[in-house]
Design an enzyme around this catalytic site. Structure first.
Site: not given
Length: 359
Positions: A49, A132, A150, A202, A209, A212, A218
């Site tokens: 991370e 985060y 994030d 995305c 899309c 997705c 959306c």
DNA sequence: TACGCGTGGCA
DNA sequence: TTGCCAAGCGT
């Protein structure tokens, strides 16, 4: 007010997509293994991370593997020499992360018995761990239902709700939206699923899309605004700065280097002696030692976060008894350009052409 | 709050 | 070539 049935289905749809499409990564436990009870190593989660802060997965993979091989647990890393860790981090950028990584490892060993704390608030108290990263470690390594926000999550939320206020001002609102969707079950997989969605479907440009899992709900997809979100406040133009770098090689092949100050740009890293970097065409001469310096043709160009840099390069051959001044001679067999920041490696690549017998 | 802080890939 | 962008944090 959210509709509980819609809310539950939203997270379930994404987790189902993740179960089938999760990217494989060296620090990740695949969803099938996670569901079967396998737990990721908190040390590996933390290390990955931190490396992933503002950095692409492609860039991180190799660094993560090398760190894990060399320092397999937090105690090993805490016992490492500063210079060794900085050299291993060289090229990854944002070097304050490496300095804080070491600080954090030493705090975990000294104050937490060598085990990472398992709550968001305790994690966030550690060096280099912000909102985060604390939430991500708590969710992924400790199965806590924390809201992980994030850049991916911000983008996905802005599009899902067709929220057009620009970042960073919109961040609190987008965080609220993310909180409303975060499930109690499988929080770690959910966090990683949103990030995989943002990284593979995305995406910032040309979002896919059509495939997705959140296409139907959306709002930006319906409005045709997905590719334009999230809006961002315009950035300032980068000025050009100029400087000089000096590459000196002793007769035995040792190079004259300097350890940069802990604070500031490239802090704690090895680099070539040089002038200040100024907005002027070229700052005054500032060689580190007296020598017959020769200018190398061309210049090293490099772009940092907030300015462009152009460096004129000078080389010199030094006697065996030369005074290193404020620098240090690194023996030829210990010198590795990959131990230095990229800008310094660029300088070396040009400088070696200026020596009579480039190795 | 806004800024300082790296790098490589891509259009 | 140039600008934009990527799993943020510290001050």
């Amino acid at each position: 007010m959210r509709d509980d049935a819609d809310f539950t289905r939203r997270a379930a749809d994404l987790l189902a997509w993740y179960d089938a499409n999760a990217r494989e990564m060296p620090w990740r436990v695949p969803p099938a293994d996670r569901t079967a009870g396998a737990r990721p190593d908190p040390y590996a989660v933390w290390l990955s991370e931190v490396m992933l802060q503002q950095t692409t997965v492609a860039a991180v993979r190799g660094y993560f593997q090398r760190f894990m091989a060399r320092w397999p647990d937090v105690a090993a890393l805490a016992a490492a020499e500063d210079g060794e860790v900085m050299a291993e981090w060289a090229g990854l950028g944002y070097y304050a992360r490496a300095r804080n990584l070491l600080k954090c490892a030493r705090v975990v060993v000294a104050e937490h018995d060598g085990r990472f704390p398992d709550t968001r608030s305790a994690l966030q108290a550690l060096p280099g761990i912000g909102p985060y990263t604390a939430a991500a470690i708590a969710a992924i390594a400790f199965d806590r239902s924390e809201v992980v926000v994030d850049g991916n999550v911000e983008r996905v939320m802005a599009r899902l709700h067709d929220h057009r206020a620009p970042l960073p001002r919109a961040k609190p609102v987008l965080t609220e939206m993310a909180a409303a969707l975060t499930p109690d079950a499988r929080p770690g997989d959910y966090a990683q699923a949103v990030m995989d969605l943002g990284a593979t479907i995305c995406t910032p440009k040309k979002p896919a899309c059509g495939i997705c899992p959140w296409c139907a709900p959306c709002a930006a997809r319906a409005a045709g605004s997905a590719a334009d979100l999230p809006a961002k406040t315009p950035k300032k133009a980068k000025p050009v700065r100029h400087g000089r770098a000096y590459v000196a090689r002793r007769r035995d092949g040792a190079y004259l280097l300097e350890r940069r100050p802990e604070r500031g740009l490239l802090g704690g890293m090895l680099g070539w002696p040089g002038s200040e970097w100024t907005d002027a065409q070229l700052p005054p001469e500032a060689p580190p030692v007296a020598a017959p310096w020769r200018a190398v043709a061309g210049e090293a160009r490099h772009t940092f976060t907030h300015f462009h840099l152009r460096l004129r390069i000078y080389v010199a051959d030094l006697a065996l008894d030369a005074d290193p001044g404020t620098g240090v001679f690194i023996p030829a067999q210990e010198f590795r350009p990959s131990d230095m920041p990229t800008v310094m490696r660029k300088v070396f690549d040009l400088a070696r052409d200026g020596f009579d017998d480039p190795e």
